[in-house]
Design an enzyme around this catalytic site. Structure first.
Site, PDB file in Angstrom:
ATOM      1  N   TYR A 167      -7.751  16.966  -9.433  1.00 31.76           N
ATOM      2  CA  TYR A 167      -7.362  18.157 -10.193  1.00 31.76           C
ATOM      3  C   TYR A 167      -6.444  17.795 -11.361  1.00 31.76           C
ATOM      4  O   TYR A 167      -6.669  18.213 -12.508  1.00 31.76           O
ATOM      5  CB  TYR A 167      -6.676  19.144  -9.261  1.00 31.76           C
ATOM      6  N   SER A 221      -3.028  22.993 -16.512  1.00 32.20           N
ATOM      7  CA  SER A 221      -2.128  23.174 -15.375  1.00 32.20           C
ATOM      8  C   SER A 221      -0.915  22.270 -15.526  1.00 32.20           C
ATOM      9  O   SER A 221      -1.003  21.192 -16.129  1.00 32.20           O
ATOM     10  CB  SER A 221      -2.854  22.817 -14.068  1.00 32.20           C
TER      11      SER A 221
END
Length: 263
Positions: free
Chosen positions: A160, A147
């Site tokens: 995350y 990501s």
């Protein structure tokens, strides 16, 4: 023909998190390029829909409903590919995620869970897949989905972002260990129009903010990530390993701030 390099005819891929979004788009793209696919996710109905799309382009999909938070269930997908299709050439580690949370509210257990789901889980499938790739196909390609938040600092993404950053570096380390017969690369998506972004993109003001802060002034589509995955997995990307391809509209800062107060 240069387009022939993007063909993966007769190859077999495992794609995790393939019931919708990025995983579904990648599985269908691989089928359009000539591959059969093992697709896995929790929701059987979604997998069935993806399998129908694969069949519509003349390839086969074997659906495996499973809770891919379990590393053993994820690792088992490699053997399924060989049992069903007699070979394994490509693995896409797409399943993952973690909810945003302020740093001081992120417990060590939450951080560990995020690492396990995003990194250890991918490693479990890599360990299971590589020997089968070597035995059945002589080599292969692994694509990990990281990501943009694995490199961009943004509030509430401690779990995350840390996990995705770890997966990016795991990609480089795995590539070094598995060269030259297995290539390992990653894709770092930015804001992509999947169901995970619906809450934000469905709000006109928030979507405008996302687009305004993205240099290309638009959001990505799942097919943008699928095209990148096909490039990395196919002979078109045969001279690439240990790299993270940023498919994020040119982001250099996060394009949506979570409004947390200063301490």
């Amino acid at each position: 023909m240069i387009l022939d390099r993007f063909r993966i005819d007769g190859q077999v891929a495992v794609v995790t998190g393939a019931g919708r979004g990025l995983g579904a788009a990648i599985a269908v793209a691989f089928a359009e390029a000539g591959a059969d696919v093992v697709i896995a996710a929790r929701t059987e109905d979604q997998l069935d829909e993806v399998a129908e799309r694969v069949a519509a382009v003349g390839r086969q999909a074997h659906a495996v409903p499973a809770d891919l938070r379990d590393p053993d269930a994820t690792a088992a997908l490699a053997a399924v590919a060989v049992e069903e299709f007699d070979r394994l050439d490509i693995v896409v580690n797409n399943v993952g995620g973690a909810l945003p949370s302020p740093l001081l509210d992120t417990t060590p257990a939450a951080l560990s869970e995020a690492f396990g789901f995003n990194v250890a889980n991918a490693h479990a499938l890599v360990r299971a897949a590589v020997p089968l790739m070597l035995d059945s196909a002589g080599g292969g390609s692994i694509v990990n989905i990281t990501s943009a938040m694995g490199r961009l600092p943004g509030r509430a993404f401690a779990a995350y972002g840390t996990a995705k950053a770890a997966l990016a570096h795991y990609t480089r380390l795995a590539a070094a260990d598995l060269s030259p017969r297995v290539r390992v690369n990653a894709i770092a998506p930015g804001a992509i129009l999947t169901s995970a972004l619906e809450v934000v993109a469905g709000n006109a003001a928030m979507r405008a903010e996302l687009e305004d802060k993205t240099p290309l002034h638009t959001l990505g589509e799942p097919e943008d990530i699928a095209a990148a995955a096909l490039y990395l997995a196919s002979p078109a990307g045969k001279y690439i390993t240990g790299k993270v391809l940023e498919v994020d509209g040119g982001l250099i800062t996060p394009n949506l701030a979570i409004p947390l107060p200063d301490l």
